[in-house]
Every structure is written in structure tokens, then in C-alpha cells.
Design a protein around this motif. Structure first.
Motif, PDB file in Angstrom:
ATOM      1  N   GLU A 113       0.835  -1.207   0.000  1.00 29.37           N
ATOM      2  CA  GLU A 113       0.000   0.000   0.000  1.00 29.37           C
ATOM      3  C   GLU A 113       0.866   1.252   0.000  1.00 29.37           C
ATOM      4  O   GLU A 113       0.579   2.231  -0.699  1.00 29.37           O
ATOM      5  CB  GLU A 113      -0.917  -0.017   1.212  1.00 29.37           C
ATOM      6  CG  GLU A 113      -2.023   1.016   1.185  1.00 29.37           C
ATOM      7  CD  GLU A 113      -3.163   0.651   0.242  1.00 29.37           C
ATOM      8  OE1 GLU A 113      -3.831   1.582  -0.231  1.00 29.37           O
ATOM      9  OE2 GLU A 113      -3.368  -0.556  -0.022  1.00 29.37           O
ATOM     10  N   LEU A 114       1.945   1.244   0.781  1.00 28.15           N
ATOM     11  CA  LEU A 114       2.834   2.395   0.843  1.00 28.15           C
ATOM     12  C   LEU A 114       3.541   2.635  -0.487  1.00 28.15           C
ATOM     13  O   LEU A 114       3.708   3.783  -0.914  1.00 28.15           O
ATOM     14  CB  LEU A 114       3.864   2.190   1.957  1.00 28.15           C
ATOM     15  CG  LEU A 114       3.315   2.312   3.386  1.00 28.15           C
ATOM     16  CD1 LEU A 114       4.290   1.715   4.381  1.00 28.15           C
ATOM     17  CD2 LEU A 114       3.039   3.777   3.719  1.00 28.15           C
ATOM     18  N   VAL A 115       3.942   1.573  -1.147  1.00 28.29           N
ATOM     19  CA  VAL A 115       4.589   1.720  -2.456  1.00 28.29           C
ATOM     20  C   VAL A 115       3.616   2.317  -3.464  1.00 28.29           C
ATOM     21  O   VAL A 115       3.970   3.179  -4.278  1.00 28.29           O
ATOM     22  CB  VAL A 115       5.145   0.368  -2.935  1.00 28.29           C
ATOM     23  CG1 VAL A 115       5.613   0.454  -4.388  1.00 28.29           C
ATOM     24  CG2 VAL A 115       6.297  -0.078  -2.031  1.00 28.29           C
ATOM     25  N   ARG A 116       2.351   1.880  -3.417  1.00 28.53           N
ATOM     26  CA  ARG A 116       1.345   2.469  -4.309  1.00 28.53           C
ATOM     27  C   ARG A 116       1.155   3.953  -4.025  1.00 28.53           C
ATOM     28  O   ARG A 116       0.771   4.717  -4.924  1.00 28.53           O
ATOM     29  CB  ARG A 116       0.011   1.719  -4.151  1.00 28.53           C
ATOM     30  CG  ARG A 116      -0.039   0.377  -4.839  1.00 28.53           C
ATOM     31  CD  ARG A 116      -1.460  -0.161  -4.926  1.00 28.53           C
ATOM     32  NE  ARG A 116      -1.995  -0.543  -3.629  1.00 28.53           N
ATOM     33  CZ  ARG A 116      -1.866  -1.757  -3.111  1.00 28.53           C
ATOM     34  NH1 ARG A 116      -1.224  -2.707  -3.784  1.00 28.53           N
ATOM     35  NH2 ARG A 116      -2.399  -2.036  -1.928  1.00 28.53           N
ATOM     36  N   MET A 117       1.422   4.364  -2.796  1.00 30.05           N
ATOM     37  CA  MET A 117       1.289   5.770  -2.431  1.00 30.05           C
ATOM     38  C   MET A 117       2.500   6.593  -2.850  1.00 30.05           C
ATOM     39  O   MET A 117       2.501   7.817  -2.684  1.00 30.05           O
ATOM     40  CB  MET A 117       1.096   5.885  -0.912  1.00 30.05           C
ATOM     41  CG  MET A 117      -0.233   5.354  -0.420  1.00 30.05           C
ATOM     42  SD  MET A 117      -0.271   5.119   1.388  1.00 30.05           S
ATOM     43  CE  MET A 117       0.249   6.721   1.993  1.00 30.05           C
ATOM     44  N   GLY A 118       3.539   5.950  -3.356  1.00 31.47           N
ATOM     45  CA  GLY A 118       4.719   6.664  -3.804  1.00 31.47           C
ATOM     46  C   GLY A 118       5.926   6.531  -2.920  1.00 31.47           C
ATOM     47  O   GLY A 118       6.967   7.153  -3.172  1.00 31.47           O
ATOM     48  N   ALA A 119       5.853   5.725  -1.858  1.00 28.33           N
ATOM     49  CA  ALA A 119       7.004   5.530  -0.983  1.00 28.33           C
ATOM     50  C   ALA A 119       8.097   4.758  -1.725  1.00 28.33           C
ATOM     51  O   ALA A 119       7.819   3.866  -2.526  1.00 28.33           O
ATOM     52  CB  ALA A 119       6.598   4.777   0.275  1.00 28.33           C
ATOM     53  N   ASP A 120       9.334   5.121  -1.453  1.00 28.54           N
ATOM     54  CA  ASP A 120      10.488   4.448  -2.027  1.00 28.54           C
ATOM     55  C   ASP A 120      10.744   3.167  -1.229  1.00 28.54           C
ATOM     56  O   ASP A 120      10.979   3.220  -0.019  1.00 28.54           O
ATOM     57  CB  ASP A 120      11.706   5.371  -1.960  1.00 28.54           C
ATOM     58  CG  ASP A 120      12.936   4.802  -2.657  1.00 28.54           C
ATOM     59  OD1 ASP A 120      12.982   3.582  -2.906  1.00 28.54           O
ATOM     60  OD2 ASP A 120      13.859   5.582  -2.941  1.00 28.54           O
ATOM     61  N   LEU A 121      10.717   2.037  -1.910  1.00 30.14           N
ATOM     62  CA  LEU A 121      10.897   0.751  -1.225  1.00 30.14           C
ATOM     63  C   LEU A 121      12.211   0.698  -0.468  1.00 30.14           C
ATOM     64  O   LEU A 121      12.327   0.022   0.557  1.00 30.14           O
ATOM     65  CB  LEU A 121      10.807  -0.389  -2.245  1.00 30.14           C
ATOM     66  CG  LEU A 121      10.748  -1.813  -1.688  1.00 30.14           C
ATOM     67  CD1 LEU A 121       9.541  -1.993  -0.785  1.00 30.14           C
ATOM     68  CD2 LEU A 121      10.717  -2.831  -2.822  1.00 30.14           C
ATOM     69  N   ARG A 122      13.212   1.435  -0.953  1.00 32.31           N
ATOM     70  CA  ARG A 122      14.522   1.438  -0.296  1.00 32.31           C
ATOM     71  C   ARG A 122      14.491   2.191   1.031  1.00 32.31           C
ATOM     72  O   ARG A 122      15.433   2.077   1.825  1.00 32.31           O
ATOM     73  CB  ARG A 122      15.566   2.062  -1.220  1.00 32.31           C
ATOM     74  CG  ARG A 122      15.817   1.257  -2.496  1.00 32.31           C
ATOM     75  CD  ARG A 122      16.635   2.054  -3.481  1.00 32.31           C
ATOM     76  NE  ARG A 122      15.908   3.236  -3.935  1.00 32.31           N
ATOM     77  CZ  ARG A 122      16.389   4.110  -4.819  1.00 32.31           C
ATOM     78  NH1 ARG A 122      17.592   3.930  -5.352  1.00 32.31           N
ATOM     79  NH2 ARG A 122      15.668   5.162  -5.186  1.00 32.31           N
ATOM     80  N   ARG A 123      13.441   2.966   1.260  1.00 34.66           N
ATOM     81  CA  ARG A 123      13.325   3.715   2.515  1.00 34.66           C
ATOM     82  C   ARG A 123      12.186   3.169   3.371  1.00 34.66           C
ATOM     83  O   ARG A 123      11.603   3.890   4.171  1.00 34.66           O
ATOM     84  CB  ARG A 123      13.109   5.205   2.217  1.00 34.66           C
ATOM     85  CG  ARG A 123      14.304   5.877   1.561  1.00 34.66           C
ATOM     86  CD  ARG A 123      14.158   7.391   1.498  1.00 34.66           C
ATOM     87  NE  ARG A 123      13.026   7.795   0.665  1.00 34.66           N
ATOM     88  CZ  ARG A 123      11.906   8.314   1.137  1.00 34.66           C
ATOM     89  NH1 ARG A 123      11.733   8.480   2.441  1.00 34.66           N
ATOM     90  NH2 ARG A 123      10.937   8.678   0.324  1.00 34.66           N
ATOM     91  N   LEU A 124      11.879   1.901   3.197  1.00 29.49           N
ATOM     92  CA  LEU A 124      10.840   1.238   3.973  1.00 29.49           C
ATOM     93  C   LEU A 124      11.442   0.133   4.830  1.00 29.49           C
ATOM     94  O   LEU A 124      12.310  -0.610   4.371  1.00 29.49           O
ATOM     95  CB  LEU A 124       9.787   0.623   3.045  1.00 29.49           C
ATOM     96  CG  LEU A 124       8.747   1.559   2.424  1.00 29.49           C
ATOM     97  CD1 LEU A 124       7.917   0.803   1.392  1.00 29.49           C
ATOM     98  CD2 LEU A 124       7.839   2.118   3.497  1.00 29.49           C
ATOM     99  N   SER A 125      10.987   0.033   6.035  1.00 30.83           N
ATOM    100  CA  SER A 125      11.352  -1.068   6.927  1.00 30.83           C
ATOM    101  C   SER A 125      10.073  -1.627   7.536  1.00 30.83           C
ATOM    102  O   SER A 125       9.053  -0.933   7.604  1.00 30.83           O
ATOM    103  CB  SER A 125      12.280  -0.588   8.054  1.00 30.83           C
ATOM    104  OG  SER A 125      13.460   0.000   7.540  1.00 30.83           O
ATOM    105  N   VAL A 126      10.118  -2.878   7.970  1.00 31.61           N
ATOM    106  CA  VAL A 126       8.985  -3.496   8.656  1.00 31.61           C
ATOM    107  C   VAL A 126       9.426  -3.870  10.066  1.00 31.61           C
ATOM    108  O   VAL A 126      10.368  -4.651  10.242  1.00 31.61           O
ATOM    109  CB  VAL A 126       8.473  -4.747   7.912  1.00 31.61           C
ATOM    110  CG1 VAL A 126       7.336  -5.398   8.697  1.00 31.61           C
ATOM    111  CG2 VAL A 126       7.995  -4.385   6.507  1.00 31.61           C
ATOM    112  N   VAL A 127       8.778  -3.266  11.044  1.00 36.29           N
ATOM    113  CA  VAL A 127       8.997  -3.612  12.451  1.00 36.29           C
ATOM    114  C   VAL A 127       7.616  -3.777  13.079  1.00 36.29           C
ATOM    115  O   VAL A 127       6.833  -2.831  13.093  1.00 36.29           O
ATOM    116  CB  VAL A 127       9.790  -2.526  13.204  1.00 36.29           C
ATOM    117  CG1 VAL A 127       9.994  -2.948  14.663  1.00 36.29           C
ATOM    118  CG2 VAL A 127      11.135  -2.267  12.535  1.00 36.29           C
TER     119      VAL A 127
END
Length: 437
Positions: A175-189
Motif C-alpha cells: 500500500e505504501l509503495v502504491r502511495m509513492g514511498a520508495d521501497l529502499r526507505r521502507l522497513s517493517v517492524v
């Protein structure tokens, strides 16, 4: 590290179970305590919603809570708080101009706006956890979505602009990627669970009890659970949660659910017990043969983790964070959302087969210990903070390294290469009443 957690509507000191008091409050409180126990200096900034609250309060867990004077000193539903975020951000700016934190972690989208307003001019990195996304809420609630109309635009701006986004489950990443977030600046915690408080113990209820816990709002699917229990003649349902006395939204939903139970002929087997003190929640969960969580959607959902930590099997809808926490047929059973027949079948399977329920409960406890302790979650979060700070240091040093390479090598760089080391202009922070970027 010197860490600022911004949580505009979800105070770590709030009484849980109200309309706007739930998993985010637990998350912020437990994360702050776990970071403080590691030696970090932690301050939580939340809106002052009572005249008796001090400006700053030190907690027994080792972190400070600052009650920010933004808007009236009384409870205001979170959907009415956007107008006060500029004042919230100005307060943070004044505080941080005197002593800036090393890293800011904003919780929820409006916290992100206030945090960016104050942190950007100081070049302090901002980590964002949304906890819930407006696009998902609108998809499931449609015209019932009471969020401010600016929410989707502001969330997309934050997803593209903050230093790092921390999602609480893998379902949120797409969902965040569809919103335009850069996958390289995403983490999952993920969220965590207090393994000392939520632990297995002997079950003390003589009834065939199932328990459901959470805020009394329609999306939690309690009416579906009642429909499922109506198919199981000997099962008792206890629903815990709700707002304070005279809370209109809570009272409306409680009345609706009681009417559903009466219409289905199970009014004598469905109990709505209202708010349950945090200290009493483990005992309530352990009194159940099964804990059931049946929302239409759920950004993360902390209740299944707490049940698993207590060694109680879970029946949950296959949505959001439940897809990460509940391992189907291993720690519980996943069912399709909005399907009371599937809920009934899963509940019947577990209450009729104690050995299966026990096996799933034991596996749930092991999974909670291995992955979801707050110590583990805090360590993973602190690792994200360190990565962000290291990247910031590397970026700051990059122009200096380019100069040190010497004039000949610098002249051989292409114009594209040179532009890569020029500082980028900062995007404007979108505030209420101004157009989004």
C-alpha cells in the motif's frame, strides 16, 4: 540516542478501550519503555487533553511524556485534530530549537505533519509509522469514513518525504509503495507484546467462553462474532472494550450489538463488559478457550499477539497484520473477513477439540517469545534509527569527499554526477488550509 516519539492523539498514559485509545497507545508506551531500558533518552510528545495534566511528566518506566498545549485541554476525537497540528508543530519547534533530538519517530499521519514542521528546518531525521492508512480505511468504510478530506494527500506526501517509513506489517508495504514511498526507505517492524504480563496460566472459566477485545466500532466485526456464536449453542461470548460513560459513539454501537444478540436469541450468552483495566486483560484472555478477532480490516492488531502470549489459540480474519502474526493452523485459524459461517466453523473446531486448541496455544506462545517481545521490537527499531543517522552522516560527508578528490577528478565528473552531491531543496510542509505538494 536522544529520541522523540510524537503521538498526537494516542497518549501512552491513556486509559485503553475508548474510541481513540487502543493499540497505538500500547505501542507507543511499550516502545518508549523498551528504548529507555536500553539506555536511550526518550520523550513522548502527545496532545494535552485535560487541564490537570502537567506539561512534563516522568514515568516509572524511565521516559518522559510532554503534554503539548495544542487546541482545547479536553478530549477531542482524532478526526477533529488536524486544525491543531500547526500549533503542535510550533510547540515542537520551540522545544527542539533549544535541544533537538537526534531522531524523531512520528506515530500516525497527523503526528508526522507536526514532526516534519519542526524537524525539517533543523535537519533532524523523521521516521514515520502510520499505524493505519487513510486509503485502506476509505476502501473499507466508504461514506462512513470520518477522516479529514486532506488525509490521503498528506499521507502520500509523508510517505514520499520523511527520512524512513516503518510499516508494522508486510501487508502495509504494498500500500505504501502504491502511495509513492520508495521501497529502499521502507522497513517493517511489528508491534510487540509484554511477555511477562501476558503469559500462560491455568484457565479459570468453567464455561465454553470465547473472548473478543477492542474498541466498540463497527469495523471490528463484533456483530459477525455474535452471529457465529448463535450457531454454537453452548458457547458464551464476552466482548471487552468501549469508551467512557456517556460516550455517544460507544453507546450507539453497544446498543446495536445488544439488539443483534437479542434478535438472534443469544442475549443471555453475549456479555459486553465495557473497558477492562490493562492489568486485568491477561486474566480475561486466559479465561477464554479461544480469542476471536474479526475486523473487516486491521492495520496490525495487538490482541492476537496478547492471546498467543497467554497460550490461547486465535481465530482471526485474514487481513492486515493478522497475516503476519497468526500462522494459520499453527498458532490459530484464519478465516475470510465478513464471513460469520467461517467464524462459527473455526470456533467450533477449537472448542470441540481441546487438544488442537492446546497445541495451537503452545505454538502461539513460542512464536510470541521468538519474534514479538518488546525487547526485540525495540532493538529492531533502534537499528532503523542508527541506519537513518548513519545515512545522514554519509550524505553530509559526501560533498566534502568530492572536494578532497582534487580539481582534476572533480572536473571529469559529468554534470549529472555533480548534481547528485548538491543539496536538494526541501519540500514545503503541507499544513491545514494550504495546498498539498
Amino acid at each position: 540516542m536522544d529520541v522523540a516519539l510524537v503521538s498526537e492523539h494516542a497518549s501512552p498514559l491513556a486509559v485503553l478501550g475508548g474510541v481513540d485509545a487502543g493499540g497505538q497507545n500500547v505501542h507507543v508506551a511499550a516502545l518508549a519503555a523498551a528504548l529507555a531500558s536500553r539506555g536511550d533518552r526518550v520523550t513522548v510528545y502527545t496532545r494535552r487533553d485535560g487541564p490537570e495534566l502537567p506539561e512534563r511528566q516522568h514515568t516509572a518506566e524511565g521516559y518522559d511524556v510532554v503534554h503539548v498545549p495544542a487546541g482545547p485541554a479536553r478530549p477531542v476525537g482524532k478526526d477533529g485534530l488536524l486544525r491543531y497540528m500547526p500549533s503542535f508543530g510550533q510547540y515542537l519547534s520551540r522545544c527542539w530549537a533549544q535541544a533537538a533530538p537526534e531522531v524523531v519517530h512520528a506515530h500516525f499521519w497527523m503526528s508526522g505533519l507536526a514532526a516534519m514542521q519542526a524537524a525539517q528546518p533543523l535537519a533532524v531525521p523523521v521516521v514515520q509509522t502510520f499505524h493505519a492508512l487513510g486509503s485502506v480505511k476509505q476502501r473499507h468504510q466508504g461514506s462512513r469514513d470520518s477522516s479529514p478530506v486532506e488525509r490521503l494527500e498528506r499521507e502520500e506526501w509523508l510517505a514520499r518525504t520523511v527520512t524512513r517509513v516503518v510499516a508494522t506489517c508486510t501487508d502495509e508495504v504494498a500500500e505504501l509503495v502504491r502511495m509513492g514511498a520508495d521501497l529502499r526507505r521502507l522497513s517493517v517492524v511489528p508491534c510487540g507484546v509484554d511477555l511477562a504480563a501476558f503469559r500462560p496460566a491455568d484457565r479459570r472459566s468453567p464455561t465454553r467462553r470465547v473472548v473478543s477485545v477492542g474498541r466498540l466500532v463497527p469495523r471490528k466485526g463484533y456483530d459477525l462474532v455474535i452471529e457465529a456464536v448463535a450457531r454454537l449453542p453452548t458457547v458464551e461470548l464476552v466482548i471487552a472494550g468501549g469508551g467512557p460513560a456517556n460516550d455517544t459513539e460507544t453507546d450507539t454501537e453497544r446498543t446495536r450489538l445488544l439488539a443483534v444478540a437479542e434478535q438472534l436469541g443469544v442475549g443471555d450468552r453475549v456479555r459486553l463488559v465495557g473497558q477492562v483495566a490493562r492489568a486485568d486483560m491477561p486474566a480475561l484472555l486466559r479465561s477464554a478457550e479461544v480469542v476471536v478477532c474479526a475486523p473487516w480490516y486491521e492495520p496490525f492488531g495487538i490482541v492476537p499477539l496478547e492471546a498467543m502470549a497467554c497460550g490461547v489459540p486465535v481465530v482471526a480474519t485474514s487481513v492486515g497484520g493478522f497475516l503476519d502474526t497468526v500462522v494459520d493452523r499453527v498458532t490459530g485459524i484464519l478465516v475470510p473477513p465478513r464471513d460469520s459461517a467461517a467464524l462459527a466453523a473455526a470456533l467450533a473446531q477449537l472448542v470441540d477439540d481441546p487438544r488442537l486448541a492446546h497445541r495451537l496455544g503452545e505454538a502461539g506462545r513460542r512464536r510470541a517469545e521468538q519474534r514479538y517481545s518488546w525487547d526485540t521490537v525495540a532493538a529492531d527499531t533502534a537499528r532503523v534509527y542508527r541506519q537513518v543517522l548513519q545515512q545522514q552522516e554519509n550524505k553530509a560527508a559526501e560533498p566534502a569527499r568530492s572536494v578532497q578528490r582534487g580539481p582534476d577528478r572533480h572536473r571529469r565528473r559529468s554534470r549529472d554526477d555533480v548534481s547528485a552531491v548538491k543539496p536538494r531543496p526541501r519540500a514545503a510542509v503541507p499544513l491545514p488550509g494550504t495546498p498539498g505538494p
